[in-house]
Design a protein around this motif. Sequence first.
Motif, PDB file in Angstrom:
ATOM      1  N   GLY A   1       0.630  -1.118   0.042  1.00  0.00           N
ATOM      2  CA  GLY A   1      -0.057  -0.098  -0.048  1.00  0.00           C
ATOM      3  C   GLY A   1       0.932   1.315  -0.168  1.00  0.00           C
ATOM      4  N   GLY A   2       0.625   2.296   1.036  1.00  0.00           N
ATOM      5  CA  GLY A   2       1.184   3.546   0.956  1.00  0.00           C
ATOM      6  C   GLY A   2       0.524   4.495   1.943  1.00  0.00           C
ATOM      7  N   CYS A   3       1.294   5.629   1.819  1.00  0.00           N
ATOM      8  CA  CYS A   3       0.932   6.659   2.645  1.00  0.00           C
ATOM      9  C   CYS A   3       0.581   8.148   1.915  1.00  0.00           C
ATOM     10  N   LEU A   4      -0.553   8.609   2.159  1.00  0.00           N
ATOM     11  CA  LEU A   4      -0.971   9.948   1.744  1.00  0.00           C
ATOM     12  C   LEU A   4      -0.862  10.810   2.625  1.00  0.00           C
ATOM     13  N   LEU A   5      -0.032  12.275   2.538  1.00  0.00           N
ATOM     14  CA  LEU A   5       0.050  13.283   3.454  1.00  0.00           C
ATOM     15  C   LEU A   5      -0.449  14.353   2.825  1.00  0.00           C
ATOM     16  N   TYR A   6      -1.004  15.276   3.705  1.00  0.00           N
ATOM     17  CA  TYR A   6      -1.368  16.631   3.126  1.00  0.00           C
ATOM     18  C   TYR A   6      -1.008  17.773   3.970  1.00  0.00           C
ATOM     19  N   MET A   7      -0.464  18.780   3.616  1.00  0.00           N
ATOM     20  CA  MET A   7      -0.018  19.904   4.258  1.00  0.00           C
ATOM     21  C   MET A   7      -1.425  20.763   4.540  1.00  0.00           C
ATOM     22  N   GLY A   8      -1.861  20.413   5.705  1.00  0.00           N
ATOM     23  CA  GLY A   8      -2.939  21.430   6.094  1.00  0.00           C
ATOM     24  C   GLY A   8      -2.435  22.639   6.693  1.00  0.00           C
ATOM     25  N   SER A   9      -3.012  23.082   7.845  1.00  0.00           N
ATOM     26  CA  SER A   9      -2.782  24.241   8.581  1.00  0.00           C
ATOM     27  C   SER A   9      -3.603  24.147   9.728  1.00  0.00           C
ATOM     28  N   VAL A  10      -3.464  25.256  10.747  1.00  0.00           N
ATOM     29  CA  VAL A  10      -4.294  25.518  11.709  1.00  0.00           C
ATOM     30  C   VAL A  10      -5.512  25.952  11.104  1.00  0.00           C
ATOM     31  N   HIS A  11      -5.485  26.692   9.946  1.00  0.00           N
ATOM     32  CA  HIS A  11      -6.540  27.203   9.266  1.00  0.00           C
ATOM     33  C   HIS A  11      -7.356  26.017   8.415  1.00  0.00           C
ATOM     34  N   SER A  12      -6.921  24.631   8.620  1.00  0.00           N
ATOM     35  CA  SER A  12      -7.788  23.760   8.413  1.00  0.00           C
ATOM     36  C   SER A  12      -8.958  23.711   9.468  1.00  0.00           C
ATOM     37  N   LYS A  13      -8.749  24.203  10.769  1.00  0.00           N
ATOM     38  CA  LYS A  13      -9.619  23.987  12.013  1.00  0.00           C
ATOM     39  C   LYS A  13     -10.287  25.400  12.165  1.00  0.00           C
ATOM     40  N   LEU A  14      -9.890  26.526  11.619  1.00  0.00           N
ATOM     41  CA  LEU A  14     -10.227  27.753  12.195  1.00  0.00           C
ATOM     42  C   LEU A  14     -10.060  28.644  11.059  1.00  0.00           C
ATOM     43  N   ALA A  15     -10.795  29.861  11.116  1.00  0.00           N
ATOM     44  CA  ALA A  15     -10.732  30.911  10.067  1.00  0.00           C
ATOM     45  C   ALA A  15      -9.743  31.853  10.588  1.00  0.00           C
ATOM     46  N   SER A  16      -9.075  32.945   9.694  1.00  0.00           N
ATOM     47  CA  SER A  16      -8.570  34.072   9.833  1.00  0.00           C
ATOM     48  C   SER A  16      -9.248  34.957   8.913  1.00  0.00           C
ATOM     49  N   PRO A  17      -9.391  36.422   9.137  1.00  0.00           N
ATOM     50  CA  PRO A  17      -9.831  37.325   8.033  1.00  0.00           C
ATOM     51  C   PRO A  17      -8.632  37.358   6.892  1.00  0.00           C
ATOM     52  N   LEU A  18      -9.358  38.000   5.693  1.00  0.00           N
ATOM     53  CA  LEU A  18      -8.367  38.106   4.766  1.00  0.00           C
ATOM     54  C   LEU A  18      -7.703  36.881   3.899  1.00  0.00           C
ATOM     55  N   LYS A  19      -8.195  35.559   4.289  1.00  0.00           N
ATOM     56  CA  LYS A  19      -7.545  34.347   3.795  1.00  0.00           C
ATOM     57  C   LYS A  19      -8.576  33.533   3.183  1.00  0.00           C
TER      58      LYS A  19
END
Length: 260
Positions: free
Chosen positions: A134-152
């Motif tokens: 098989g294998g492993c898929l990884l994704y570079m998320g962010s704290v912004h995967s969990k919450l929001a900030s203005p302007l982004k």
Amino acid sequence: MRMTDKTALITGAAGGIGRAVAERYAREGARVAIADLDLAAAEGTAAAIREAGGEALALAMDVTDETAVNAGVEAVVARWGRLDVALANAGIQHIEPLHTLSFADWRKVTAVHLDGAFLVTSAALRQMYQQPEGGCLLYMGSVHSKLASPLKAPYVAAKHALLGLCRTVAKEGAAHRVRSNVICPGFVRTPLVDRQIPEQAQALGISEEAVVRDVMLKDTVDQEFTTLDDIAEVALHLAAFPTAALTGQSIVASHGWYMQ
């Protein structure tokens, strides 16, 4: 070494977080494909890894181009015979309030972060499903995967969507021994973040020092940036984890900015 005989593909790996992860994987025994829009920079990173005793391949890759992504994965398999880890890391940023944001700028950001992650996923899974291990898929998320900030808005929306993509891969890939997880860094002092500091200062009408103190690091427990080494360590742990006990998860490394 934790990744001996493993083959990894990392997008956006010529610099920043991607390069740090690539170098860490190589030190742990992995063969690493450095995929980046800037081939010359990718060659530089690959050369540095080889000079340090590792094995690396540089690839020109626009992650929004399906043909380029498929060709990159095929080149990795042609070179090393397999693909064990794929990290969708390529990313860009655009700072602007929603009411003035153009559809073109929305699509530019989401295309790299989300469409690019899908294309890497699709191409990687076609190879990983053929491998008994098989294998492993990884994704570079962010704290912004969990919450929001203005302007982004497009960045936040795309990073949230990576959670859904990862979890779907975890469900579909399980029968083929494929795991998937999302890495969610806090602010890391990369060129991407450094460019945001004056942009946010101008948009918010505050000083650059205030952006760092009162926006980026305000909710951390120690007012410290997350480091490249921090994220490389998380990426190594997720890539080398031996079972599906850790799949479909999002791992936050943010100095306590976001706690779950």
